[in-house]
Design an enzyme around this catalytic site. Structure first.
Site, short mmCIF file in Angstrom:
data_model
loop_
_atom_site.label_atom_id
_atom_site.label_comp_id
_atom_site.label_asym_id
_atom_site.label_seq_id
_atom_site.Cartn_x
_atom_site.Cartn_y
_atom_site.Cartn_z
CD1 TRP A 111 -1.94 -2.34 1.12
CD2 TRP A 111 -3.43 -0.67 1.03
NE1 TRP A 111 -3.18 -2.90 1.02
CE2 TRP A 111 -4.12 -1.90 0.96
CE3 TRP A 111 -4.16 0.52 1.00
CZ2 TRP A 111 -5.51 -1.98 0.86
CZ3 TRP A 111 -5.54 0.45 0.90
CH2 TRP A 111 -6.20 -0.79 0.83
CB SER A 113 -1.76 5.05 2.15
OG SER A 113 -1.97 3.69 1.88
CG ASP A 152 -12.50 6.34 4.64
OD1 ASP A 152 -13.46 5.72 4.12
OD2 ASP A 152 -12.11 6.13 5.79
CG ASP A 199 -13.67 1.75 0.46
OD1 ASP A 199 -13.84 0.63 -0.05
OD2 ASP A 199 -13.53 1.91 1.67
CD1 TRP A 247 -21.69 0.09 -1.57
CD2 TRP A 247 -19.51 0.00 -1.08
NE1 TRP A 247 -21.23 1.38 -1.49
CE2 TRP A 247 -19.89 1.35 -1.18
CE3 TRP A 247 -18.19 -0.31 -0.78
CZ2 TRP A 247 -18.97 2.40 -1.00
CZ3 TRP A 247 -17.29 0.73 -0.59
CH2 TRP A 247 -17.69 2.07 -0.70
CG ASN A 287 -16.03 -6.19 3.18
OD1 ASN A 287 -16.61 -7.17 3.63
ND2 ASN A 287 -16.46 -4.94 3.36
CD1 TRP A 347 -18.06 -1.00 7.63
CD2 TRP A 347 -15.86 -0.82 7.90
NE1 TRP A 347 -17.81 0.23 8.21
CE2 TRP A 347 -16.46 0.37 8.38
CE3 TRP A 347 -14.47 -0.94 7.97
CZ2 TRP A 347 -15.72 1.42 8.93
CZ3 TRP A 347 -13.73 0.11 8.51
CH2 TRP A 347 -14.36 1.28 8.97
CD GLU A 379 -0.70 -3.31 7.44
OE1 GLU A 379 -1.43 -2.52 6.81
OE2 GLU A 379 0.45 -3.58 7.10
#
Length: 419
Positions: A111, A113, A152, A199, A247, A287, A347, A379
């Site tokens: 990742w 980020s 987010d 997301d 979703w 997820n 979630w 994590e």
């Protein structure tokens, strides 16, 4: 029931942790003899269950970038499991200490980020090159690009560093995407599978009633479109995040999701003045849904997308109608045990759960390229869902232990290949 999920909050991918050593700790090597001795005495053999029937591989797709490649094992994540390994040894749990050693050899995505985490790409490239040279096997490195401004927007557990109101979009393009793309483009001797902005587009499909999401529409669409235009190398395979079956898998949401993805590709083409390519879409990122559900949960009763395989198959025709590639990778880094959730909307740090099936191209679904581990198990998802869970991205050893205890047999059944 489908209507009740239109505003479902997604699983928020946790920020990646601070980089650590790229070499596995010496404790693993020193203790391997202990585990082998225990195995020889039967202490482990009796504990390992009979492995399930092997899935039949899908019909060959020569364009599948994962076929014939070895998925990159991220030593930064593997090192963190050393704490879990030691925790089991301290308790005298040799069986799960052994399983932890095997989990450390499983590939996970890296990742990126934050701006400060761009160096992770360099570290992954250097390690993958060493492994590729040593083994002679082509490496495919899994990366996540995750730093959109106003990130987010619905859940907030993994809010980012860039804000659209503070020149965040220009910084995203120049300080994040540009160097990200340059690093990847320079490593033509490797292959890359890159997941784009988990997301984000899912929020645009279902969560525009949230002011922050409503205000982020153009930022998200144009940001992902820009990333696509900058990552158009032959050795780079892009997968746009497509949330998960609970979703976007409802009948009302499927065409809306496909429309959203098509809009992003349209913007990419318009911005660059040429046709841009993606390989497909990533589902279940961060997820806990299974690829193939052993037990159908009650909360999936009214959905045709009751596991991620069914979701991929349900979404595929909508993508094809819009000229989009119907290829998927599915995150199985963590899978909830049957009955672990009362609602699909749960979630955050779902337990009991376990490491899911090991990465493979044997998916039993011709539209699914590969099983992958995108979210690094252990994590935290955030300070929610599990007692005393730490902030998003921080290591949670207690949670990691139960992932090992509930791990899919494929994670440890081929142990002899590693000695």
């Amino acid at each position: 029931m489908g209507e009740s999920f239109l505003l479902l909050q997604p699983a928020s991918p946790a920020l990646s942790p601070t980089p650590s050593s790229l070499l596995l700790g010496p404790t693993i090597t020193m203790r391997a003899d202990v585990l082998i001795a225990a195995l020889a005495t039967g202490a482990l053999v009796a504990a390992v269950p009979t492995s399930p029937k092997k899935p039949t591989p899908p019909k060959g797709d020569v364009s599948n970038p994962f076929v014939g490649k070895t998925q990159f094992v991220n030593p930064e994540w593997s090192n963190k499991l050393t704490q879990t390994y030691k925790s089991f040894l301290k308790k005298g749990d040799v069986k799960n200490a052994f399983r932890t050693l095997q989990a450390q050899k499983v590939s996970t995505f890296v990742w990126v980020s934050r701006l400060s985490e761009l160096s992770r790409i360099d570290e992954a490239i250097a390690t993958a090159r060493r492994v590729q040279k040593t083994t002679g096997k082509k490496q495919i490195v899994g990366l996540v690009l995750y730093n959109l401004p106003d990130r987010d927007c619905s859940a907030g557990e993994s809010a980012g560093e860039l804000l659209s109101g503070e020149n965040g979009f220009e910084r995203y393009k120049e300080e994040f995407v540009k160097p990200y793309a340059q690093k990847v483009a320079a490593a033509k001797d490797l292959e890359f599978a890159i997941v784009l902005e988990p997301d984000s587009l899912g929020n645009l499909v279902t969560n525009l009633n949230i002011p922050l999401c409503a205000g982020a529409v153009d930022t998200y669409r144009d940001g992902i479109a820009h990333a696509i235009t900058q990552l158009q190398q032959d050795h780079v395979h892009l997968y746009i995040d497509a949330a998960h079956g609970g979703w976007l898998g409802w009948n009302d949401n499927l065409p809306l999701a496909a429309d959203e993805f098509a809009e992003v590709l349209k913007r990419a083409d318009e911005a660059s003045g040429k046709k841009n390519k993606i390989r497909g879409f990533a589902t279940n990122v961060s997820n806990y849904n299974p690829l193939h559900a052993v037990v159908r949960e009650n909360y999936t009763e009214w959905s045709n997308s009751w596991d991620e395989s069914h979701y991929a198959s349900s979404l595929a025709p909508h993508l094809e109608e819009r000229g989009l590639p119907a290829h998927f990778i599915v995150d199985q880094g963590r899978v909830a045990n049957p009955g672990a959730r009362k609602e699909w909307g749960e979630w955050c740090n779902v337990a009991p759960s376990g490491f899911g099936p090991a990465p493979s191209t044997n998916t039993n679904n011709t539209v699914v390229d590969a099983i992958v581990w995108i979210k690094p198990g252990g994590e935290s998802d955030g300070e929610c869902g599990y007692f005393n869970a730490p902030r998003a991205g921080h290591w949670h050893d207690e949670f990691a232990q139960q992932l090992v205890q509930n791990a899919h047999p494929s994670v440890y059944e081929n142990w002899w290949k590693f000695w």
